[in-house]
Design an enzyme around this catalytic site. Structure first.
Site, PDB file in Angstrom:
ATOM      1  N   TYR A  56     -38.532  -7.556 -79.623  1.00 57.82           N
ATOM      2  CA  TYR A  56     -38.203  -8.799 -78.914  1.00 57.82           C
ATOM      3  C   TYR A  56     -39.488  -9.567 -78.697  1.00 57.82           C
ATOM      4  CZ  TYR A  56     -33.421  -9.576 -77.550  1.00 57.82           C
ATOM      5  OH  TYR A  56     -32.100  -9.915 -77.559  1.00 57.82           O
ATOM      6  N   GLU A  58     -39.542 -13.179 -77.425  1.00 58.70           N
ATOM      7  CA  GLU A  58     -39.214 -14.537 -76.958  1.00 58.70           C
ATOM      8  C   GLU A  58     -40.490 -15.263 -76.562  1.00 58.70           C
ATOM      9  OE1 GLU A  58     -36.247 -14.320 -73.913  1.00 58.70           O
ATOM     10  OE2 GLU A  58     -34.756 -13.532 -75.312  1.00 58.70           O
ATOM     11  N   THR A 228     -34.332 -24.540 -95.048  1.00 62.78           N
ATOM     12  CA  THR A 228     -34.107 -23.100 -95.073  1.00 62.78           C
ATOM     13  C   THR A 228     -35.278 -22.498 -95.835  1.00 62.78           C
ATOM     14  OG1 THR A 228     -32.802 -23.348 -97.081  1.00 62.78           O
ATOM     15  CG2 THR A 228     -31.589 -23.237 -95.005  1.00 62.78           C
ATOM     16  N   LYS A 231     -33.808 -20.723-100.336  1.00 66.72           N
ATOM     17  CA  LYS A 231     -33.280 -21.370-101.544  1.00 66.72           C
ATOM     18  C   LYS A 231     -34.412 -21.449-102.576  1.00 66.72           C
ATOM     19  CE  LYS A 231     -29.572 -23.815 -99.122  1.00 66.72           C
ATOM     20  NZ  LYS A 231     -29.819 -23.886 -97.677  1.00 66.72           N
ATOM     21  N   ARG A 237     -33.492 -15.163 -95.797  1.00 59.15           N
ATOM     22  CA  ARG A 237     -32.514 -16.102 -95.228  1.00 59.15           C
ATOM     23  C   ARG A 237     -33.004 -16.570 -93.853  1.00 59.15           C
ATOM     24  NH1 ARG A 237     -27.795 -17.380 -96.929  1.00 59.15           N
ATOM     25  NH2 ARG A 237     -28.378 -16.219 -98.780  1.00 59.15           N
TER      26      ARG A 237
HETATM   27  N1  DSN Z   1     -24.443 -23.457 -97.607  1.00 59.65           N
HETATM   28  C1  DSN Z   1     -25.642 -24.113 -98.062  1.00 59.65           C
HETATM   29  C2  DSN Z   1     -25.567 -24.480 -99.485  1.00 59.65           C
HETATM   30  O1  DSN Z   1     -24.916 -23.778-100.228  1.00 59.65           O
HETATM   31  O2  DSN Z   1     -26.168 -25.473 -99.893  1.00 59.65           O
HETATM   32  C3  DSN Z   1     -25.964 -25.261 -97.222  1.00 59.65           C
HETATM   33  O3  DSN Z   1     -25.863 -24.879 -95.898  1.00 59.65           O
END
Ligand code: DSN
Length: 416
Positions: A56, A58, A228, A231, A237
């Site tokens: 933890y 915080e 994010t 990607k 994630r």
């Molecule tokens: N779910 C994501 C995507 O596939 O682009 C966006 O939040």
């Protein structure tokens, strides 16, 4: 098959082990074309599964509410410093658990309930957190949408300017999850300034391409950039916020304690590792290949008579427009599932079907590029998908065989 990292799970919980093993085999034996997915490196995977999950922490580095945070501080500071360096940002918050959490935190930092926001419509490539009526962004704020032009399915900045002048939003939002074209952030900034709005760019999809210097960097032009990390950025994630120093305090308080409690320290460690990987020279080469593969995939469809929204792509993703093919997005997603190609149905601009059916399919190249696929492979895959659209019953067995051959040629996680 041996999965050393999961041998304890196998002993304690055979049902979960079987699902993890199944998922590994699925990733290895299918072609992953979901534009928002990728395969992380072994280093990112290890950090994600590390003992930092037990902690933890915080607060923020040097300012925690718990003792024993000396190593949590190290990994979080590394992640912050690297994110700032990669994107040239004045401030970074690496704690958001996801892109949606990052966006919600920016809203809390920048807006009061009922304030007006203006974002790209979901069917036109935006995101549900940019003002969709049943999302918190549309329920707690007065949300308005702008749209792509019917001419070329791209953002028309003259139309956006008129809309912004009419709406006078407090926050203008750029970016989305299904917009295949490069975004001009100077134009967004100009419009935001003209109407006195703050500018937030949701760079979740393009962050890795930006990090490699292959897409205009939104940071110099924006008040807030959200992303994010999983990607094109190739990390675990999670979410990320970059902002100007003047917004740093508001953003940090909006993440914690505004919308989150304890940060996920194992994920933050993995973000730090991914950011280090993104600072290496071969990351630029990887992103060049992601873009070349997406362009080859789009060309492969166009040359086979399959429509691509906006006529192509400048990024890692493209949208097939299936309206003239006599098949819905749902039907094509199901057919491709059966031949071991994974994608998602997606609404397209000026959509007439429901989001559960759709007239489109979204495809992206980050994951297959991480496996080593090249532009010739993309042309082959476009041919397989075109066959699934036009002549499925006759060709499905051949498509399945060719997918298996491609998966064997590019092994994934061979040491797991
Ligand atoms: N779910 C994501 C995507 O596939 O682009 C966006 O939040």
């Amino acid at each position: 098959m041996k999965i050393p990292c999961c041998s304890a799970v196998k002993q304690v919980d055979p049902e979960v082990f079987a699902a993890i093993r199944g998922e590994l085999l699925r990733q290895q034996n299918k072609l992953e074309l979901i534009a928002s997915e990728n395969f992380v490196s072994s280093a990112v995977l290890e950090a994600t599964g590390s003992v930092l999950t037990n902690k933890y922490a915080e607060g923020y580095p040097g300012r925690r509410y718990y003792g024993g945070c000396e190593y949590a501080d190290v990994v979080e500071q590394l992640a912050i410093d690297r994110a700032k360096e990669i994107f040239g940002a004045e401030h970074a918050n690496v704690q958001p658990h996801s892109g949606s959490q990052a966006n919600t935190a920016v809203f809390l930092a920048a807006l009061d309930p009922g304030d007006r926001i203006l974002g790209l419509d979901l069917n036109h490539g935006g995101h549900l957190t940019h003002g969709m009526k049943i999302n918190i962004s549309g329920k707690f704020f007065e949300s308005h949408s702008y749209h792509v032009s019917p001419k070329d399915c791209q953002v028309d900045f003259d139309v956006l300017r008129s809309k912004a002048k009419k709406v006078r939003p407090k926050l203008l939002i750029a970016g989305g999850s299904a917009y295949p074209r490069a975004l001009d952030f100077t134009a967004y900034r100009e419009i935001a300034d003209e109407v006195g709005a703050l500018l937030m760019v949701d760079a979740a999809h393009i962050a890795g391409i930006v990090a490699a210097g292959l897409h205009m960097n939104p940071v110099p032009y924006s008040d807030f950039v959200t992303s994010t990390t999983h990607k094109t950025l190739c990390g675990p994630r999670g979410g990320l916020i970059l902002c100007k120093k003047k917004h740093a305090k508001a953003v940090d308080s909006a993440v914690f304690p505004g919308t989150q409690g304890g940060p996920l320290m194992h994920i933050i460690a993995a973000k730090a590792v991914a950011f280090k990987e993104a600072m290496q020279a071969d990351f630029v080469d990887y992103q060049k290949r992601v873009l070349a593969n997406a362009a080859a995939l789009a060309d492969g469809f166009l040359s086979r008579g399959v429509d691509v929204v906006s006529g192509g792509t400048d990024t890692h993703l493209l949208l097939l427009d299936l309206r003239k093919s006599g098949i819905t997005g749902l039907e094509l997603q199901n057919r491709l599932d059966q031949v071991n190609i994974t994608c998602n149905k997606n609404t397209i601009p000026f959509e007439t079907e429901s989001p559960r059916i759709t007239s489109g399919v979204r495809l992206g190249t980050p994951a297959l590029t991480s496996r080593g696929f090249n532009t010739q492979d993309m042309d082959l895959i476009a041919g397989l998908i075109a066959d699934a659209i036009h002549d499925y019953d006759a060709k499905k067995d051949r498509i399945t065989r060719e997918v298996a051959t491609l998966c064997e040629r590019y092994p994934l996680y061979a040491d797991l």
